[in-house]
Design an enzyme around this catalytic site. Structure first.
Site, PDB file in Angstrom:
ATOM      1  N   SER A 124       0.774  -1.099   0.043  1.00 40.06           N
ATOM      2  CA  SER A 124      -0.062  -0.017  -0.150  1.00 40.06           C
ATOM      3  C   SER A 124       0.851   1.187   0.061  1.00 40.06           C
ATOM      4  CB  SER A 124      -0.928   0.215   1.324  1.00 40.06           C
ATOM      5  OG  SER A 124      -1.344   1.329   1.392  1.00 40.06           O
ATOM      6  N   GLU A 126       0.393   3.658   1.897  1.00 41.27           N
ATOM      7  CA  GLU A 126       0.281   3.968   3.341  1.00 41.27           C
ATOM      8  C   GLU A 126       1.735   3.801   3.692  1.00 41.27           C
ATOM      9  OE1 GLU A 126      -1.982   5.448   5.704  1.00 41.27           O
ATOM     10  OE2 GLU A 126      -2.649   6.034   3.813  1.00 41.27           O
ATOM     11  N   TYR A 148      -1.603   0.310  10.724  1.00 42.16           N
ATOM     12  CA  TYR A 148      -1.762  -0.457   9.404  1.00 42.16           C
ATOM     13  C   TYR A 148      -0.592  -0.079   8.399  1.00 42.16           C
ATOM     14  CZ  TYR A 148      -3.390  -0.920   4.687  1.00 42.16           C
ATOM     15  OH  TYR A 148      -3.776  -1.348   3.341  1.00 42.16           O
TER      16      TYR A 148
HETATM   17  P1  NDP Z   1     -11.308  -4.746   2.113  1.00 45.32           P
HETATM   18  O1  NDP Z   1     -11.140  -4.132   3.450  1.00 45.32           O
HETATM   19  O2  NDP Z   1     -12.215  -4.432   1.383  1.00 45.32           O
HETATM   20  O3  NDP Z   1     -10.971  -6.535   2.029  1.00 45.32           O
HETATM   21  C1  NDP Z   1     -10.061  -7.131   2.902  1.00 45.32           C
HETATM   22  C2  NDP Z   1     -10.537  -8.474   3.020  1.00 45.32           C
HETATM   23  O4  NDP Z   1      -9.578  -9.248   4.104  1.00 45.32           O
HETATM   24  C3  NDP Z   1     -11.868  -8.888   3.239  1.00 45.32           C
HETATM   25  O5  NDP Z   1     -12.392  -9.927   2.491  1.00 45.32           O
HETATM   26  C4  NDP Z   1     -11.788  -9.488   4.590  1.00 45.32           C
HETATM   27  O6  NDP Z   1     -12.719 -10.585   4.922  1.00 45.32           O
HETATM   28  C5  NDP Z   1     -10.319  -9.940   4.617  1.00 45.32           C
HETATM   29  N1  NDP Z   1      -9.703 -10.376   5.899  1.00 45.32           N
HETATM   30  C6  NDP Z   1      -9.517  -9.667   7.055  1.00 45.32           C
HETATM   31  N2  NDP Z   1      -8.971 -10.103   8.166  1.00 45.32           N
HETATM   32  C7  NDP Z   1      -8.992 -11.548   7.566  1.00 45.32           C
HETATM   33  C8  NDP Z   1      -8.276 -12.684   8.225  1.00 45.32           C
HETATM   34  N3  NDP Z   1      -7.665 -12.495   9.575  1.00 45.32           N
HETATM   35  N4  NDP Z   1      -8.062 -13.870   7.507  1.00 45.32           N
HETATM   36  C9  NDP Z   1      -8.626 -13.767   6.298  1.00 45.32           C
HETATM   37  N5  NDP Z   1      -9.345 -12.824   5.566  1.00 45.32           N
HETATM   38  C10 NDP Z   1      -9.399 -11.604   6.402  1.00 45.32           C
HETATM   39  O7  NDP Z   1      -9.773  -4.266   1.323  1.00 45.32           O
HETATM   40  P2  NDP Z   1      -9.759  -4.016  -0.201  1.00 45.32           P
HETATM   41  O8  NDP Z   1     -10.247  -4.949  -1.009  1.00 45.32           O
HETATM   42  O9  NDP Z   1      -9.945  -2.508  -0.508  1.00 45.32           O
HETATM   43  O10 NDP Z   1      -7.873  -4.178  -0.361  1.00 45.32           O
HETATM   44  C11 NDP Z   1      -7.524  -5.406  -0.527  1.00 45.32           C
HETATM   45  C12 NDP Z   1      -6.203  -5.653  -0.312  1.00 45.32           C
HETATM   46  O11 NDP Z   1      -5.430  -4.201  -0.579  1.00 45.32           O
HETATM   47  C13 NDP Z   1      -5.835  -5.291   1.442  1.00 45.32           C
HETATM   48  O12 NDP Z   1      -4.824  -5.825   1.770  1.00 45.32           O
HETATM   49  C14 NDP Z   1      -5.546  -3.609   1.527  1.00 45.32           C
HETATM   50  O13 NDP Z   1      -4.948  -3.527   2.723  1.00 45.32           O
HETATM   51  C15 NDP Z   1      -4.797  -3.420   0.228  1.00 45.32           C
HETATM   52  N6  NDP Z   1      -4.830  -2.262  -0.354  1.00 45.32           N
HETATM   53  C16 NDP Z   1      -6.152  -1.599  -0.439  1.00 45.32           C
HETATM   54  C17 NDP Z   1      -6.130  -0.529  -1.263  1.00 45.32           C
HETATM   55  C18 NDP Z   1      -7.228   0.101  -1.667  1.00 45.32           C
HETATM   56  O14 NDP Z   1      -7.387   1.676  -1.843  1.00 45.32           O
HETATM   57  N7  NDP Z   1      -8.303  -0.429  -1.704  1.00 45.32           N
HETATM   58  C19 NDP Z   1      -4.756   0.320  -1.555  1.00 45.32           C
HETATM   59  C20 NDP Z   1      -3.604  -0.601  -1.226  1.00 45.32           C
HETATM   60  C21 NDP Z   1      -3.780  -1.544  -0.506  1.00 45.32           C
HETATM   61  P3  NDP Z   1     -14.022 -10.802   6.039  1.00 45.32           P
HETATM   62  O15 NDP Z   1     -13.633  -9.399   6.894  1.00 45.32           O
HETATM   63  O16 NDP Z   1     -14.901 -10.609   5.314  1.00 45.32           O
HETATM   64  O17 NDP Z   1     -13.277 -11.806   6.943  1.00 45.32           O
HETATM   65  P1  GDR Z   2      -7.021   5.607   3.462  1.00 43.09           P
HETATM   66  O1  GDR Z   2      -8.503   5.700   3.049  1.00 43.09           O
HETATM   67  O2  GDR Z   2      -6.694   5.745   5.018  1.00 43.09           O
HETATM   68  O3  GDR Z   2      -5.923   6.472   2.615  1.00 43.09           O
HETATM   69  O4  GDR Z   2      -6.643   4.075   3.376  1.00 43.09           O
HETATM   70  P2  GDR Z   2      -9.690   6.445   3.536  1.00 43.09           P
HETATM   71  O5  GDR Z   2     -10.521   6.529   2.541  1.00 43.09           O
HETATM   72  O6  GDR Z   2     -10.090   6.043   5.248  1.00 43.09           O
HETATM   73  O7  GDR Z   2      -9.075   7.884   4.124  1.00 43.09           O
HETATM   74  C1  GDR Z   2      -8.601   8.863   3.024  1.00 43.09           C
HETATM   75  C2  GDR Z   2      -8.192   9.880   3.701  1.00 43.09           C
HETATM   76  O8  GDR Z   2      -9.621  10.847   3.827  1.00 43.09           O
HETATM   77  C3  GDR Z   2      -9.253  11.562   5.215  1.00 43.09           C
HETATM   78  N1  GDR Z   2     -10.827  11.356   5.817  1.00 43.09           N
HETATM   79  C4  GDR Z   2     -11.592  10.455   6.087  1.00 43.09           C
HETATM   80  N2  GDR Z   2     -11.596   9.219   5.738  1.00 43.09           N
HETATM   81  C5  GDR Z   2     -12.499   8.328   6.364  1.00 43.09           C
HETATM   82  N3  GDR Z   2     -12.377   7.208   6.211  1.00 43.09           N
HETATM   83  N4  GDR Z   2     -13.609   9.117   6.788  1.00 43.09           N
HETATM   84  C6  GDR Z   2     -13.862  10.227   7.019  1.00 43.09           C
HETATM   85  O9  GDR Z   2     -14.862  10.755   7.583  1.00 43.09           O
HETATM   86  C7  GDR Z   2     -12.840  11.185   6.667  1.00 43.09           C
HETATM   87  N5  GDR Z   2     -12.727  12.381   6.421  1.00 43.09           N
HETATM   88  C8  GDR Z   2     -11.363  12.735   6.122  1.00 43.09           C
HETATM   89  C9  GDR Z   2      -8.617  10.506   6.072  1.00 43.09           C
HETATM   90  O10 GDR Z   2      -8.095  11.234   7.081  1.00 43.09           O
HETATM   91  C10 GDR Z   2      -7.579  10.227   4.923  1.00 43.09           C
HETATM   92  O11 GDR Z   2      -6.559  11.222   5.038  1.00 43.09           O
HETATM   93  C11 GDR Z   2      -6.939   3.474   2.166  1.00 43.09           C
HETATM   94  C12 GDR Z   2      -7.380   1.802   2.749  1.00 43.09           C
HETATM   95  O12 GDR Z   2      -8.218   0.860   1.508  1.00 43.09           O
HETATM   96  C13 GDR Z   2      -5.920   1.228   2.874  1.00 43.09           C
HETATM   97  O13 GDR Z   2      -6.135  -0.242   3.260  1.00 43.09           O
HETATM   98  C14 GDR Z   2      -5.106   1.234   1.591  1.00 43.09           C
HETATM   99  O14 GDR Z   2      -3.916   0.899   2.119  1.00 43.09           O
HETATM  100  C15 GDR Z   2      -5.040   2.665   1.391  1.00 43.09           C
HETATM  101  O15 GDR Z   2      -6.154   3.318   1.131  1.00 43.09           O
HETATM  102  C16 GDR Z   2      -4.048   3.220   0.159  1.00 43.09           C
END
Ligand code: NDP
Ligand code: GDR
Length: 336
Positions: A124, A126, A148
């Protein structure tokens, strides 16, 4: 014979898009689901009969070993994680167990059962946290700002380490924020699109947000899962930044989303200090030149296109739910 892929985190946003993408490529798709799923099966329902779901947990080594032994996948996509940044401040140890050590558990299972399995790790942006340069690329140093981000930095380096130590085909995709109508409602883009739709339909009158000055490089999840697959089709494994190269503030996001339905955001949005994080990432913007050159990857959906797609999807969904509720009320009245 079809190639077999195992997706951990198949119940999440990316899991749904990646499963659909791999099915389209002719893969036999297997998904790992925790028996105690919190995401539920809303996103996987549409895969019913096409992808096979199996129970296991990233916290439980033997469950992962058993799963790999049964499926013997050619490719493993490790998308499972505790992925919400605020929760990681509340549950730092649980986050580390799952988001950091969970990666090692999958890699250990691969090393034990079949080291020729190709492995994708969902890293990520992050990890860049308090950014050392802009835009960020594969060489930029990490300075994570949340439990995280720290856990993801561990996951990234253990992936690199298993590649270098055991010659495993392991890739780390450093993905910047990517969103879609399937995004969890706790993340800011979906929180905004859902609230805008409710306000437009007269079901809500205020939207409370935290840091509206935060800037992110937001792309479309459907574009990003394609890059995951592309990484595993290379001759040699590597790490790739996946991003659009354009950043916007949360304020820009809100303004655009309200404007899409003809409303002025300033009449509806309030800031709430309880939504601020102990430490936030103020700006992120990725340089995906390596992915463009080596994978031939490029994002297709623009920021404006993404916001419109998400707001329209929420408007449609909520209006449909309202119609259903009304018709059920009608049935009950007729029964009475
Ligand atoms: P989600 O939060 O939508 O999905 C996360 C998944 O992980 C869910 O299916 C959840 O399943 C599963 N999970 C959580 N804990 C466990 C566990 N202990 N064992 C098995 N499965 C588990 O994330 P996204 O689809 O948005 O992201 C996918 C991946 O990419 C994540 O690793 C995220 O950190 C990473 N990522 C996402 C980004 C984004 O912008 N979306 C950007 C960069 C990285 P459940 O809770 O149903 O069990
Ligand atoms: P992020 O996504 O932390 O970048 O992680 P999120 O959408 O939660 O926050 C993005 C930015 O928005 C600001 N923010 C708020 N965020 C949330 N959730 N709710 C609010 O009300 C709000 N107001 C302002 C946050 O402070 C932050 O700066 C996501 C996740 O998908 C991670 O798993 C992934 O790795 C990164 O993106 C890349």
């Amino acid at each position: 014979m079809a190639r077999r892929a195992l997706i951990t985190g198949i119940t999440g946003q990316d899991g749904a898009y990646l499963a659909e993408f791999l099915l389209g490529k002719g893969y036999e798709v297997h998904g790992m689901v925790r028996p105690t799923t919190t995401a539920g099966f809303e996103r996987t329902d549409r895969l019913r009969g096409r992808a096979q779901l199996h129970q296991a947990d990233l916290l439980d080594q033997l469950s992962i070993v058993t799963l790999l032994t049964e499926i013997r996948p050619h490719e493993v996509y490790n998308l499972a994680a505790q992925s919400f940044v605020p929760t990681s401040f509340m549950l730092p140890l649980q986050t580390a167990e799952c988001t950091a050590l969970g990666v090692t558990r999958v890699l250990e299972a691969i090393r034990l059962i079949d080291p020729t399995i190709r492995f994708y790790q969902a890293s990520s942006s992050e990890m860049f946290g308090r950014v050392k340069e802009e835009p960020q690329n594969e060489e930029t140093g990490f300075w994570p700002r949340s439990p995280y981000g720290v856990a993801k930095a561990y996951g990234h380096w253990i992936t690199v380490n298993y590649r270098e130590s055991y010659n495993i085909f392991a890739c780390s995709g450093i993905l910047f924020n990517h969103e879609s109508p399937l995004r969890g409602k706790e993340f800011v883009t979906r929180k905004v699109s859902d609230a805008v739709a409710r306000i437009k339909l007269g079901l809500l009158d205020k939207l409370k947000l935290g840091n509206v000055d935060a800037q992110r490089d937001w792309g479309f999840a459907g574009d990003y899962v394609e890059a995951m697959w592309m990484m595993l089709q290379q001759d040699t494994p590597g790490d790739f930044v996946i991003a659009t190269g354009i950043k916007h503030s949360v304020r820009d996001l809100v303004e655009l989303a309200f404007r899409h339905v003809g409303l002025d955001w300033q009449q509806y949005v309030e800031t709430d200090p309880t939504l601020l994080r102990p430490a936030d990432v103020n700006t992120l913007c990725g340089d995906a030149s390596k992915a463009r050159a080596q994978l031939g990857w490029a994002p297709k959906v623009s920021f404006a296109g993404l916001v419109a797609m998400m707001v329209d999807a929420d408007l449609e969904r909520i209006a449909r739910d309202l119609r259903r509720e009304k018709s059920e009320e009608g049935w009950h009245r007729d029964d009475a």
